[in-house]
Design a protein around this motif. Sequence first.
Motif, PDB file in Angstrom:
ATOM      1  N   ALA A 174       0.846  -1.190   0.000  1.00 41.71           N
ATOM      2  CA  ALA A 174       0.000   0.000   0.000  1.00 41.71           C
ATOM      3  C   ALA A 174       0.883   1.242   0.000  1.00 41.71           C
ATOM      4  O   ALA A 174       2.071   1.169   0.299  1.00 41.71           O
ATOM      5  CB  ALA A 174      -0.897  -0.010   1.221  1.00 41.71           C
ATOM      6  N   PRO A 175       0.297   2.374  -0.341  1.00 42.20           N
ATOM      7  CA  PRO A 175       1.070   3.610  -0.322  1.00 42.20           C
ATOM      8  C   PRO A 175       1.525   3.960   1.091  1.00 42.20           C
ATOM      9  O   PRO A 175       0.924   3.527   2.068  1.00 42.20           O
ATOM     10  CB  PRO A 175       0.064   4.658  -0.790  1.00 42.20           C
ATOM     11  CG  PRO A 175      -1.048   3.911  -1.399  1.00 42.20           C
ATOM     12  CD  PRO A 175      -1.078   2.579  -0.777  1.00 42.20           C
ATOM     13  N   ALA A 176       2.602   4.728   1.162  1.00 44.31           N
ATOM     14  CA  ALA A 176       3.016   5.260   2.445  1.00 44.31           C
ATOM     15  C   ALA A 176       1.840   6.040   3.013  1.00 44.31           C
ATOM     16  O   ALA A 176       0.988   6.519   2.274  1.00 44.31           O
ATOM     17  CB  ALA A 176       4.210   6.172   2.248  1.00 44.31           C
ATOM     18  N   ASP A 177       1.777   6.155   4.312  1.00 52.80           N
ATOM     19  CA  ASP A 177       0.687   6.877   4.973  1.00 52.80           C
ATOM     20  C   ASP A 177      -0.657   6.171   4.829  1.00 52.80           C
ATOM     21  O   ASP A 177      -1.696   6.753   5.079  1.00 52.80           O
ATOM     22  CB  ASP A 177       0.535   8.315   4.451  1.00 52.80           C
ATOM     23  CG  ASP A 177       1.683   9.204   4.876  1.00 52.80           C
ATOM     24  OD1 ASP A 177       2.090   9.106   6.045  1.00 52.80           O
ATOM     25  OD2 ASP A 177       2.174   9.979   4.046  1.00 52.80           O
ATOM     26  N   SER A 178      -0.645   4.898   4.417  1.00 50.62           N
ATOM     27  CA  SER A 178      -1.927   4.231   4.197  1.00 50.62           C
ATOM     28  C   SER A 178      -2.752   4.144   5.479  1.00 50.62           C
ATOM     29  O   SER A 178      -3.980   4.173   5.429  1.00 50.62           O
ATOM     30  CB  SER A 178      -1.709   2.841   3.613  1.00 50.62           C
ATOM     31  OG  SER A 178      -1.045   2.020   4.541  1.00 50.62           O
ATOM     32  N   LEU A 179      -2.082   4.054   6.624  1.00 44.84           N
ATOM     33  CA  LEU A 179      -2.825   3.972   7.882  1.00 44.84           C
ATOM     34  C   LEU A 179      -3.573   5.268   8.156  1.00 44.84           C
ATOM     35  O   LEU A 179      -4.770   5.271   8.447  1.00 44.84           O
ATOM     36  CB  LEU A 179      -1.867   3.667   9.048  1.00 44.84           C
ATOM     37  CG  LEU A 179      -1.330   2.236   9.103  1.00 44.84           C
ATOM     38  CD1 LEU A 179      -0.211   2.119  10.119  1.00 44.84           C
ATOM     39  CD2 LEU A 179      -2.460   1.272   9.458  1.00 44.84           C
ATOM     40  N   ARG A 180      -2.869   6.385   8.042  1.00 45.26           N
ATOM     41  CA  ARG A 180      -3.506   7.674   8.314  1.00 45.26           C
ATOM     42  C   ARG A 180      -4.554   8.003   7.267  1.00 45.26           C
ATOM     43  O   ARG A 180      -5.607   8.568   7.573  1.00 45.26           O
ATOM     44  CB  ARG A 180      -2.447   8.782   8.361  1.00 45.26           C
ATOM     45  CG  ARG A 180      -1.609   8.742   9.630  1.00 45.26           C
ATOM     46  CD  ARG A 180      -0.454   9.698   9.520  1.00 45.26           C
ATOM     47  NE  ARG A 180      -0.898  11.045   9.273  1.00 45.26           N
ATOM     48  CZ  ARG A 180      -0.229  11.948   8.560  1.00 45.26           C
ATOM     49  NH1 ARG A 180       0.908  11.612   7.990  1.00 45.26           N
ATOM     50  NH2 ARG A 180      -0.690  13.161   8.405  1.00 45.26           N
ATOM     51  N   ILE A 181      -4.275   7.642   6.020  1.00 49.69           N
ATOM     52  CA  ILE A 181      -5.247   7.917   4.955  1.00 49.69           C
ATOM     53  C   ILE A 181      -6.529   7.118   5.216  1.00 49.69           C
ATOM     54  O   ILE A 181      -7.636   7.651   5.169  1.00 49.69           O
ATOM     55  CB  ILE A 181      -4.657   7.582   3.572  1.00 49.69           C
ATOM     56  CG1 ILE A 181      -3.528   8.548   3.241  1.00 49.69           C
ATOM     57  CG2 ILE A 181      -5.733   7.641   2.494  1.00 49.69           C
ATOM     58  CD1 ILE A 181      -2.699   8.158   2.026  1.00 49.69           C
ATOM     59  N   SER A 182      -6.371   5.823   5.539  1.00 50.54           N
ATOM     60  CA  SER A 182      -7.535   4.986   5.826  1.00 50.54           C
ATOM     61  C   SER A 182      -8.379   5.604   6.933  1.00 50.54           C
ATOM     62  O   SER A 182      -9.602   5.708   6.818  1.00 50.54           O
ATOM     63  CB  SER A 182      -7.088   3.588   6.284  1.00 50.54           C
ATOM     64  OG  SER A 182      -6.339   2.969   5.291  1.00 50.54           O
ATOM     65  N   ALA A 183      -7.696   6.001   8.015  1.00 52.15           N
ATOM     66  CA  ALA A 183      -8.422   6.548   9.166  1.00 52.15           C
ATOM     67  C   ALA A 183      -9.133   7.849   8.792  1.00 52.15           C
ATOM     68  O   ALA A 183     -10.308   8.052   9.122  1.00 52.15           O
ATOM     69  CB  ALA A 183      -7.449   6.775  10.315  1.00 52.15           C
ATOM     70  N   ALA A 184      -8.421   8.718   8.075  1.00 54.32           N
ATOM     71  CA  ALA A 184      -9.005  10.020   7.728  1.00 54.32           C
ATOM     72  C   ALA A 184     -10.208   9.851   6.804  1.00 54.32           C
ATOM     73  O   ALA A 184     -11.231  10.530   6.971  1.00 54.32           O
ATOM     74  CB  ALA A 184      -7.949  10.905   7.066  1.00 54.32           C
ATOM     75  N   LEU A 185     -10.114   8.928   5.847  1.00 51.29           N
ATOM     76  CA  LEU A 185     -11.234   8.735   4.928  1.00 51.29           C
ATOM     77  C   LEU A 185     -12.432   8.133   5.649  1.00 51.29           C
ATOM     78  O   LEU A 185     -13.576   8.512   5.395  1.00 51.29           O
ATOM     79  CB  LEU A 185     -10.818   7.840   3.754  1.00 51.29           C
ATOM     80  CG  LEU A 185      -9.691   8.371   2.859  1.00 51.29           C
ATOM     81  CD1 LEU A 185      -9.515   7.489   1.643  1.00 51.29           C
ATOM     82  CD2 LEU A 185      -9.962   9.802   2.430  1.00 51.29           C
ATOM     83  N   ALA A 186     -12.161   7.189   6.572  1.00 62.77           N
ATOM     84  CA  ALA A 186     -13.269   6.596   7.329  1.00 62.77           C
ATOM     85  C   ALA A 186     -13.976   7.656   8.171  1.00 62.77           C
ATOM     86  O   ALA A 186     -15.192   7.618   8.336  1.00 62.77           O
ATOM     87  CB  ALA A 186     -12.755   5.472   8.209  1.00 62.77           C
TER      88      ALA A 186
END
Lengths: 400, 551
Positions: A317-329
């Motif tokens: 997955a792309p870097a920052d995938s954890l923060r991106i997932s959380a922000a989009l949710a």
Amino acid sequence: MRLDDRRMRRQGRRMLRTSRGGSRIVAACLTAGVSCIAAHGADRVTIAAGGVVLPDGSIGGASTVVVEGGRFREISAAASAPAADGVVNHSGAVLCPGLIDARSALGVASLGRHVERSVAIAPELSLREAIDVRHRDFASALRTGVTAALIVPAGNNVVGGAAQAVRIGAGGEAEWLREDGPLVMTLGQSVLEFDREPTSRIGAVTLLESALSQGKRGEGPARMRAAARGQLDVLMMCEAAEDLAAAARLLGGAPIKARLAYTPTDVEAESAWMSSFEGPVVLDTMTFATTPRVLRTAGLLAAGGKEVVFAGALPYAPADSLRISAALAVRYGLDASAARRAITINPAKVAGVAERVGSIEKGKDADFVVFSGDPLRLESRVLEVYVKGVKVYDAALQTE
Amino acid sequence: MTFKQLRRALRLRRETNSRSGRLPTPYCFVILLIVASTTVPVQGQLFGLGGGETIEHARILTGDGRVIEKGGISIRGDRIGDVGADVKAGILGKSFDATGKTVTPGFIDVYSGLGIISGGGAANALSKAADGWDAYAADVFQDALRNGVTTVYVAPRGPVGVLGTSAIFSLGRPESGRAGSAIKEDVALHVNLGSGQSALARINTFNNLRRQLREALEYRKSLEDYKADLEEYEKKIKERAEKKAKEEAEKAKSGGEKKEADPKPPDKKDEKPAEPKPDAPKPEGPRPGPRPGPPRPSPGGADGATGASEDTAGEAPSDDPADLFRSLMSGDEAMFADAPPAPGAAGDAKKEEEIKKPAEPKPDRGKEVLLKALDRKLPVRIEAHRSEDILNALELAQEFNLDLILEGATEAYLVADEIAKAKAPVVLGPAQRPELRADNEFRRHVATSAARLSKVGVRWAVGSGGGVQESRFVLANAQLTAGALEESGASPLELVTTRAARLLGLEGAGRVARGARADLVIWSGDPHDPSSVVERVYAGGKVVYEVKADK
């Protein structure tokens, strides 16, 4: 014609030149940030920050965090930090527990196949044998604030063996956070092969069922016995609703301690099966391309009282995938505090290391990230990363 | 009471204008002065006229960096009437109370695939994104609006090479089926250098592109040549006609008064007034007097008028020298019908050298699109990811003097100086690219590319990359990009509003300002905070999304 020929040759040369130069620059970029880290000898560090992500996921106000012996010694809500020596001041920044990827392939991705394809039930396998602890992907992950990961075998076996929880330390080198497990099981299309059992979904469920009942009787491999008796936790990966239903039937209820990794498609219908599993549900990485339906599931699950975790799926997955997932949710209905828990303490629970990492609490290992703001705001940058109280990454020292 | 006052004022104004003279002149003058001194917006503000809504008590992020902590925005038609701390709905106007809420311009995606119908095969310069856009995808648009996106720039889809022209769309809610509409078509010509291909395939793509541009130039040359030849040809024809006319005139002079005495033809219906020559072989209509040429089997003559006329007209081309000449001249009959001496000259045409009409080049609309790009009337957006492809694009732009915009440009940071020298703006792809492990054209993606471009003075923007779903998260994308900028060169909001509009040439969009397009988003809080929810969206002054109506 001749002109074109010459052009082509020139182009070829240029291509070689730039690609060589380019890779050199990239290599420099990758190593610079991590390699120039001074291994602080200081045993005691005091950090004053504008905010701290608390164990419940909310952001507390200005606080002072004292780290000693690699652990959090004291967290106090102090409006202003004492301007003393040895105090690191990050007044505008937010201290966040190191991010944790609960479904990762860091350190194994480059080694080719790391699952045993010939057998479907392979509880005796340990993924740690395949992990390259000095792989540069660890350093890359560290720069984005990821300090720990549960590295899981790819889902090609019904029982794929023990996953490995790691911490990423100084120099981007991985170390084991836990001796053994959890044991990873999979139901879904990916376990089916045409040249070995199972070749059908029914076959997969039957195989898992007989392996579990064997374990319950005290027979078969040690890990299977331990899992069937609840002495070893299980991470169950399901691909579709019917897999989830079967898994809930086989693993639900005591004594088996099973957690679930799954992408719900119809939360209302599936939540009954999901409640058979304890602890948080690991959801797939959310990206900009994820459909609204899937993006909403985290919020719906949380509203139903289920904690969630976002898989980081690094390094695929792309870097920052954890923060991106959380922000989009969060954009699609998840509470912000629950979203911060979903990338810190909850994955620590799934990996079975929550008593040591995953939150900024007294006595826990001092693995944390200094973000320039709320980690859920995507413009927030990683300023510094500390592991066991030692600064292992400093953005200010990173050269271009 | 106010309404009455207003009506009275209007009536008075009307009366003064019509100079009815019922009021004493000084009084009229004073009223006129008062009415005239208040500008139209002030009048609208006072009375709440103008038909549109006014958003009041809002925190306004104007898009160009300014913040109005508490102010109002009035909407007039599809435009913003006025913005400011003191803008109020007025007594008669409709208002929307936005206390505690934040208003931003609608977000603009400078490179989107939203609503594009996928599965396009071959593409060429004539392909238009507007033709492949699904204006009925209301659910997709609503999801974009829910995230604050009101305007998308959609590029044509295709494999590699010239892909066609792009368009800009405004998203809305379904109105008689259609939920979106084009606000600008043929914005730029899109070209993909195919950075994902093998080295040889890329070279081939590039050479093809270069050949196409050269061919377009050759096409123009052939058109110009044709034009010159045609002029020359017409000149020759004219000269000859004049010469003939002169000869005729001389003949007529020597031939005496015969011409004058000639009676007018009885049927003027098909006659050209410019052809009154008696000896001209006229196929149409019966004519008194002897006819030249072989005898006809027609029952013509003075009696069977209409029947003869039809008959001879039908047979004429076979033996009439005038028609023979006409058919030799390959079409363009209209021109020859008007050429006065043609029938007369025809008799002698065989003797003289043949004047050849130049052949017109086959029209090629595809090349005409390329020519527009070559004339800098159409910007060219070239997608290139590898540094060598970027250099190729720059080289091409220089060779053909193209108005170049680089698209994607994953490795732009490696050749930033060259890009700066060429003064080409860059539309960066999504910040969410695989960074940890990728072995394709994106493998050298770094988050800091934008920072490098800023440093050397390259104008850049960030697009969502052409995916169908990604357009929803233009702000998140910009936030990720801005986060990588050390000295925070641009605010994420500015990137997806003012800067995006400037790159697309959408003057009067992407900002909250008087006269700008009324694309407005009302947020529950700061848009950068993912917890903030879009409560209402205006596109072109119309409410196109409302959270209350959403689920």
